[in-house]
Design a protein around this motif. Structure first.
Motif, PDB file in Angstrom:
ATOM      1  N   GLU A 157       0.832  -1.202   0.000  1.00 25.08           N
ATOM      2  CA  GLU A 157       0.000   0.000   0.000  1.00 25.08           C
ATOM      3  C   GLU A 157       0.869   1.255   0.000  1.00 25.08           C
ATOM      4  N   ASN A 158       1.947   1.264   0.790  1.00 24.71           N
ATOM      5  CA  ASN A 158       2.835   2.427   0.822  1.00 24.71           C
ATOM      6  C   ASN A 158       3.541   2.611  -0.521  1.00 24.71           C
ATOM      7  N   TRP A 159       3.988   1.507  -1.124  1.00 28.83           N
ATOM      8  CA  TRP A 159       4.667   1.597  -2.417  1.00 28.83           C
ATOM      9  C   TRP A 159       3.710   2.150  -3.466  1.00 28.83           C
ATOM     10  N   LEU A 160       2.488   1.639  -3.499  1.00 27.83           N
ATOM     11  CA  LEU A 160       1.498   2.078  -4.474  1.00 27.83           C
ATOM     12  C   LEU A 160       1.170   3.558  -4.288  1.00 27.83           C
TER      13      LEU A 160
ATOM     14  N   SER B 275       8.876   4.227 -11.428  1.00 23.93           N
ATOM     15  CA  SER B 275       9.019   2.933 -12.101  1.00 23.93           C
ATOM     16  C   SER B 275       8.551   1.829 -11.168  1.00 23.93           C
ATOM     17  N   ILE B 276       8.510   0.628 -11.721  1.00 23.02           N
ATOM     18  CA  ILE B 276       8.091  -0.499 -10.904  1.00 23.02           C
ATOM     19  C   ILE B 276       9.251  -1.078 -10.104  1.00 23.02           C
ATOM     20  N   GLU B 277      10.459  -0.582 -10.319  1.00 20.61           N
ATOM     21  CA  GLU B 277      11.625  -1.048  -9.565  1.00 20.61           C
ATOM     22  C   GLU B 277      11.520  -0.603  -8.120  1.00 20.61           C
ATOM     23  N   CYS B 278      11.935  -1.453  -7.196  1.00 13.16           N
ATOM     24  CA  CYS B 278      11.900  -1.056  -5.797  1.00 13.16           C
ATOM     25  C   CYS B 278      13.059  -0.133  -5.480  1.00 13.16           C
ATOM     26  N   GLU B 279      12.846   0.630  -4.452  1.00 14.77           N
ATOM     27  CA  GLU B 279      13.874   1.555  -3.998  1.00 14.77           C
ATOM     28  C   GLU B 279      14.923   0.781  -3.223  1.00 14.77           C
ATOM     29  N   PRO B 280      16.193   1.170  -3.379  1.00 16.01           N
ATOM     30  CA  PRO B 280      17.236   0.471  -2.616  1.00 16.01           C
ATOM     31  C   PRO B 280      17.129   0.781  -1.133  1.00 16.01           C
ATOM     32  N   LEU B 281      17.590  -0.156  -0.314  1.00 14.75           N
ATOM     33  CA  LEU B 281      17.658   0.092   1.115  1.00 14.75           C
ATOM     34  C   LEU B 281      18.722   1.139   1.368  1.00 14.75           C
ATOM     35  N   GLY B 282      18.500   1.996   2.324  1.00 18.24           N
ATOM     36  CA  GLY B 282      19.515   2.983   2.685  1.00 18.24           C
ATOM     37  C   GLY B 282      20.638   2.312   3.431  1.00 18.24           C
ATOM     38  N   PRO B 283      21.780   2.989   3.598  1.00 13.20           N
ATOM     39  CA  PRO B 283      22.931   2.368   4.278  1.00 13.20           C
ATOM     40  C   PRO B 283      22.638   1.974   5.723  1.00 13.20           C
ATOM     41  N   ASP B 284      21.721   2.682   6.388  1.00 12.20           N
ATOM     42  CA  ASP B 284      21.403   2.344   7.771  1.00 12.20           C
ATOM     43  C   ASP B 284      20.380   1.218   7.852  1.00 12.20           C
ATOM     44  N   GLU B 285      19.794   0.819   6.712  1.00 16.21           N
ATOM     45  CA  GLU B 285      18.766  -0.214   6.728  1.00 16.21           C
ATOM     46  C   GLU B 285      19.246  -1.530   6.157  1.00 16.21           C
ATOM     47  N   SER B 286      20.428  -1.584   5.596  1.00 13.14           N
ATOM     48  CA  SER B 286      20.906  -2.840   5.026  1.00 13.14           C
ATOM     49  C   SER B 286      21.724  -3.603   6.052  1.00 13.14           C
ATOM     50  N   ARG B 287      21.864  -4.897   5.837  1.00 15.87           N
ATOM     51  CA  ARG B 287      22.615  -5.723   6.768  1.00 15.87           C
ATOM     52  C   ARG B 287      24.091  -5.760   6.411  1.00 15.87           C
ATOM     53  N   GLY B 288      24.487  -5.202   5.260  1.00 15.89           N
ATOM     54  CA  GLY B 288      25.884  -5.179   4.894  1.00 15.89           C
ATOM     55  C   GLY B 288      26.489  -6.560   4.770  1.00 15.89           C
ATOM     56  N   ALA B 289      25.754  -7.489   4.145  1.00 15.23           N
ATOM     57  CA  ALA B 289      26.173  -8.872   4.013  1.00 15.23           C
ATOM     58  C   ALA B 289      27.568  -8.916   3.533  1.00 15.23           C
TER      59      ALA B 289
END
Length: 136
Positions: free
Chosen positions: A105-108, A122-136
């Motif tokens: 719902e938020n994306w739409l 676009s239909i592409e998702c937004e990348p996670l920000g640096p503070d939200e990624s796990r840094g695999a």
């Protein structure tokens, strides 16, 4: 066994701490462990020996007799850890839920707002920000 309010909202889970007097048969402990696996942020486990592990809980194996384990990917990047449920003194939901606010719902809504404003959407998702990624 002391359990604070255990509702399923992300904000409440992040503020929830479960403390146990090593009663692995308690349904409150089992419920908190299952919620930790469903939580998309880090949890902090304090063992009865005083050691602390912070990380992402990705699996829980529950036995009928209160035995079992919870598996974590430690946030310090070390190897996976399997923690005996009987050895858990405290479980806290301490990390940010990486999927918080990222519902369909938020994306739409954001997509429609951008389109109506004449911005590129676009239909592409937004990348996670640096503070939200796990840094695999």
């Amino acid at each position: 066994m002391t359990v604070t309010t255990m509702t399923m909202t992300t904000a409440t889970l992040r503020a929830t701490t479960m403390t146990s007097d090593v009663d692995a048969d308690d349904d409150g402990l089992r419920d908190a462990i299952l919620r930790a696996v469903d939580f998309r942020g880090d949890v902090t486990v304090t063992r009865t020996d005083g050691s602390i592990i912070e990380g992402f809980a990705f699996d829980a194996r529950m036995g009928e007799d209160g035995d079992g384990t919870i598996s974590l990917l430690p946030s310090d990047g070390s190897d996976r850890v399997s923690v005996s449920i009987r050895s858990i003194r405290r479980l806290a939901f301490t990390g940010k839920d990486a999927a918080s606010g990222r519902s369909w719902e938020n994306w739409l809504r954001r997509y429609a707002e951008r389109k109506l404003a004449g911005e590129a959407a676009s239909i592409e998702c937004e990348p996670l920000g640096p503070d939200e990624s796990r840094g695999a």
